[in-house]
Design a protein around this motif. Structure first.
Motif, mmCIF file in Angstrom:
data_model
loop_
_atom_site.group_PDB
_atom_site.id
_atom_site.type_symbol
_atom_site.label_atom_id
_atom_site.label_comp_id
_atom_site.label_asym_id
_atom_site.label_seq_id
_atom_site.Cartn_x
_atom_site.Cartn_y
_atom_site.Cartn_z
ATOM 1 N N ARG A 267 0.852 -1.196 0.000
ATOM 2 C CA ARG A 267 0.000 0.000 0.000
ATOM 3 C C ARG A 267 0.881 1.238 0.000
ATOM 4 N N GLU A 268 0.272 2.383 -0.199
ATOM 5 C CA GLU A 268 1.007 3.637 -0.090
ATOM 6 C C GLU A 268 1.600 3.741 1.325
ATOM 7 N N GLY A 269 2.830 4.135 1.400
ATOM 8 C CA GLY A 269 3.480 4.245 2.714
ATOM 9 C C GLY A 269 4.005 2.906 3.207
ATOM 10 N N GLY A 270 3.855 1.879 2.398
ATOM 11 C CA GLY A 270 4.302 0.545 2.814
ATOM 12 C C GLY A 270 5.801 0.368 2.676
ATOM 13 N N VAL A 271 6.277 -0.715 3.260
ATOM 14 C CA VAL A 271 7.716 -0.982 3.218
ATOM 15 C C VAL A 271 7.969 -2.458 2.876
ATOM 16 N N LEU A 272 8.992 -2.640 2.071
ATOM 17 C CA LEU A 272 9.433 -3.999 1.718
ATOM 18 C C LEU A 272 10.755 -4.264 2.428
ATOM 19 N N TYR A 273 10.886 -5.445 3.013
ATOM 20 C CA TYR A 273 12.099 -5.792 3.772
ATOM 21 C C TYR A 273 12.568 -7.159 3.279
ATOM 22 N N VAL A 274 13.796 -7.212 2.774
ATOM 23 C CA VAL A 274 14.298 -8.443 2.162
ATOM 24 C C VAL A 274 15.740 -8.702 2.628
ATOM 25 N N ALA A 275 16.011 -9.934 3.027
ATOM 26 C CA ALA A 275 17.360 -10.265 3.523
ATOM 27 C C ALA A 275 18.160 -11.036 2.464
ATOM 28 N N PHE A 276 19.438 -10.700 2.381
ATOM 29 C CA PHE A 276 20.378 -11.425 1.511
ATOM 30 C C PHE A 276 21.640 -11.744 2.313
ATOM 31 N N LYS A 277 22.345 -12.792 1.871
ATOM 32 C CA LYS A 277 23.661 -13.086 2.458
ATOM 33 C C LYS A 277 24.723 -12.397 1.618
ATOM 34 N N ASP A 278 25.709 -11.820 2.278
ATOM 35 C CA ASP A 278 26.802 -11.168 1.552
ATOM 36 C C ASP A 278 27.898 -12.200 1.279
ATOM 37 N N MET A 279 28.102 -12.502 0.000
ATOM 38 C CA MET A 279 29.052 -13.558 -0.394
ATOM 39 C C MET A 279 30.474 -13.306 0.120
ATOM 40 N N TYR A 280 30.810 -12.042 0.387
ATOM 41 C CA TYR A 280 32.170 -11.741 0.851
ATOM 42 C C TYR A 280 32.322 -11.862 2.358
ATOM 43 N N ARG A 281 31.220 -12.112 3.058
ATOM 44 C CA ARG A 281 31.305 -12.122 4.526
ATOM 45 C C ARG A 281 31.225 -13.526 5.109
ATOM 46 N N TYR A 282 31.116 -14.541 4.252
ATOM 47 C CA TYR A 282 31.164 -15.910 4.776
ATOM 48 C C TYR A 282 31.849 -16.800 3.757
ATOM 49 N N ASP A 283 32.333 -17.926 4.259
ATOM 50 C CA ASP A 283 33.023 -18.883 3.394
ATOM 51 C C ASP A 283 32.033 -19.987 3.024
ATOM 52 N N LYS A 284 31.797 -20.129 1.738
ATOM 53 C CA LYS A 284 30.786 -21.100 1.282
ATOM 54 C C LYS A 284 31.273 -22.548 1.378
ATOM 55 N N THR A 285 32.584 -22.746 1.564
ATOM 56 C CA THR A 285 33.171 -24.083 1.415
ATOM 57 C C THR A 285 32.469 -25.146 2.268
ATOM 58 N N ASP A 286 32.298 -24.876 3.556
ATOM 59 C CA ASP A 286 31.694 -25.898 4.432
ATOM 60 C C ASP A 286 30.306 -26.303 3.942
ATOM 61 N N TYR A 287 29.524 -25.331 3.470
ATOM 62 C CA TYR A 287 28.130 -25.622 3.086
ATOM 63 C C TYR A 287 28.055 -26.422 1.786
ATOM 64 N N GLN A 288 29.028 -26.185 0.911
ATOM 65 C CA GLN A 288 28.976 -26.853 -0.396
ATOM 66 C C GLN A 288 29.725 -28.185 -0.415
ATOM 67 N N TRP A 289 30.688 -28.340 0.506
ATOM 68 C CA TRP A 289 31.460 -29.590 0.525
ATOM 69 C C TRP A 289 30.973 -30.554 1.607
ATOM 70 N N LEU A 290 30.815 -30.062 2.830
ATOM 71 C CA LEU A 290 30.426 -30.983 3.913
ATOM 72 C C LEU A 290 28.970 -31.421 3.754
ATOM 73 N N VAL A 291 28.136 -30.473 3.328
ATOM 74 C CA VAL A 291 26.736 -30.800 3.039
ATOM 75 C C VAL A 291 26.425 -30.210 1.667
ATOM 76 N N ASP A 292 25.209 -30.346 1.251
ATOM 77 C CA ASP A 292 24.878 -29.953 -0.114
ATOM 78 C C ASP A 292 23.960 -28.733 -0.051
ATOM 79 N N TRP A 293 24.519 -27.580 0.374
ATOM 80 C CA TRP A 293 23.691 -26.411 0.647
ATOM 81 C C TRP A 293 24.267 -25.230 -0.121
ATOM 82 N N PHE A 294 23.582 -24.830 -1.157
ATOM 83 C CA PHE A 294 24.078 -23.790 -2.068
ATOM 84 C C PHE A 294 23.219 -22.532 -1.998
ATOM 85 N N PHE A 295 23.881 -21.389 -2.071
ATOM 86 C CA PHE A 295 23.179 -20.103 -2.162
ATOM 87 C C PHE A 295 23.712 -19.364 -3.374
ATOM 88 N N LEU A 296 22.872 -18.571 -4.000
ATOM 89 C CA LEU A 296 23.403 -17.722 -5.070
ATOM 90 C C LEU A 296 24.277 -16.656 -4.429
#
Ligand SMILES: C[S@@+](CC[C@H](N)C(=O)[O-])C[C@H]1O[C@@H](n2cnc3c(N)ncnc32)[C@H](O)[C@@H]1O
Length: 364
Positions: A267-296
């Motif tokens: 609506r007018e005056g409304g707000v959208l709030y959306v969360a993303f992970k910052d690829m530079y602030r975490y190491d993807k290795t554990d999620y992609q190698w130890l388990v099968d968990w991928f993020f864009l």
């Protein structure tokens, strides 16, 4: 030109690095009583040492494999098979790999991460403890805390009836723990998820609706919000639209039309709030190698670009990180900005809105 890395490099990885890792895991399994509760003790430190060494080996191999995604995925799956006899002992590792609901981050996984308690004992319990303390294991609860603060502040800043939609709500933990609704407001939250089990779980654990805070649970494919007309016909428009934990799985094309669709829900005056992970602030290795968990993988600039491409004006977009710094919480709200480009949001607007350049580009 694609470069084929010698098969011997992969074989060496399995013969040396993986063999050393699994031998270490077998040693720990032998030493830890099967019913032991995990703790931050010498055993935990030993496990961290093994995992650290192993992570470096995985990263080296990944770098050598380079852009050959097929070879990388095959190698990661072979690796997960090799470590399975130990990793299957961990509820969290096993759940993330086997994905009983079809994806790793389901309501049970999220509930376990929010609870911060290992679910297994023995070696599996130590692996659970490790998982809870990984970068994303800490970021997910911090993301929820930031969301609770955002909602509490929005409820305080608004008057009367406040309509909210939570897209891809999962266990709805932010409301299970309680968000303060100041006197004089009546908040109605529509929780949307595609997973029936998740909605049933949330309905069971959330407090009953009251006069000031009412809940509705809706099974709906969020991707259909790219064209939000039908959702609006069924549920109306909203003052707050939020989605946390979904966007890291959607490609740019889907996200741009989703962000447009969500604008249409506001609506007018409304707000959208959306969360993303910052690829530079975490190491993807554990999620992609130890388990099968991928993020864009995206950074702040990538996310801002998605909003712009979806028709938001730069000064409508703000971003605040969670306590870990890993999560980028974007919000977009109407400000009195002059628009040059004509936004297209899939929802018909009054003709006057299309030509009035002084209006904001959030929907009305
Ligand atoms: C990582 S969880 C996040 C849950 C919750 N927002 C949180 O932060 O705790 C992602 C959720 O997205 C839901 N989901 C995935 N794809 C969906 C879709 N196309 N439509 C609706 N929900 C979806 C899953 O069922 C899951 O509950």
């Amino acid at each position: 030109m694609s470069i084929v890395i010698p098969a011997s490099l992969i074989e060496e990885f399995f013969a040396n690095d993986v063999a050393a890792f699994t031998a270490g895991l077998a040693r720990l399994e032998e030493a830890i009583p099967g019913d032991a509760q995990p703790d931050y003790d010498e055993t935990y430190d030993e496990l961290l040492g093994l995992l650290e060494k192993n992570r470096e080996a995985c990263k080296r191999l990944e770098q050598a494999i380079g852009a050959d995604d097929v070879q990388l995925r095959e190698t990661q799956q072979r690796y997960q098979d090799a470590i399975a006899p130990w990793f299957e002992q961990s509820w969290m590792m096993n759940h993330a790999r086997t994905k009983p609901q079809g994806y790793a981050g389901d309501f049970q996984m999220l509930t376990t991460i929010y609870g911060r308690q290992p679910r297994s004992t023995g070696l599996g319990g130590y692996l659970d403890l490790f998982f809870l303390n990984t970068e994303l294991g800490r970021a997910v609860p911090a993301r929820k805390d930031a969301l609770q603060e955002f909602l509490a502040s929005e409820f305080a800043d608004r008057d009367g009836e406040i309509d909210v939609v939570d897209v891809a709500c999962g266990p709805c933990r932010e409301f299970a723990e309680g968000v303060a609704v100041p006197d004089g407001r009546r908040v109605k939250v529509v929780f949307v998820d595609y997973d029936e089990d998740s909605l049933a779980f949330a309905e069971e654990v959330l407090p009953a609706s009251t006069e000031s805070l009412a809940f509705e649970f809706v099974r709906f494919n969020a991707l259909r919000m790219q064209a939000p007309k039908r959702f609006i016909e069924a549920h109306g428009q909203f003052d707050i639209v939020y989605s946390v934990g979904l966007c890291d799985y959607l490609n740019d094309r889907q996200l741009i039309s989703m962000l447009r669709g969500w604008r249409g829900l506001l609506r007018e005056g409304g707000v959208l709030y959306v969360a993303f992970k910052d690829m530079y602030r975490y190491d993807k290795t554990d999620y992609q190698w130890l388990v099968d968990w991928f993020f864009l993988e995206r950074d702040e600039e990538d996310c801002r670009r998605l909003f712009i491409d979806a028709g938001y004006a730069p000064d409508e977009i703000s971003m605040q990180r969670d306590e870990t710094g890993i999560i980028m919480n974007f919000s977009a709200r109407a400000v009195a900005a002059e628009r040059i480009d004509a936004a297209h949001d899939g929802v018909p607007r009054p003709a006057s809105a299309k030509v009035d350049a002084t209006r904001t580009n959030l929907p009305r």
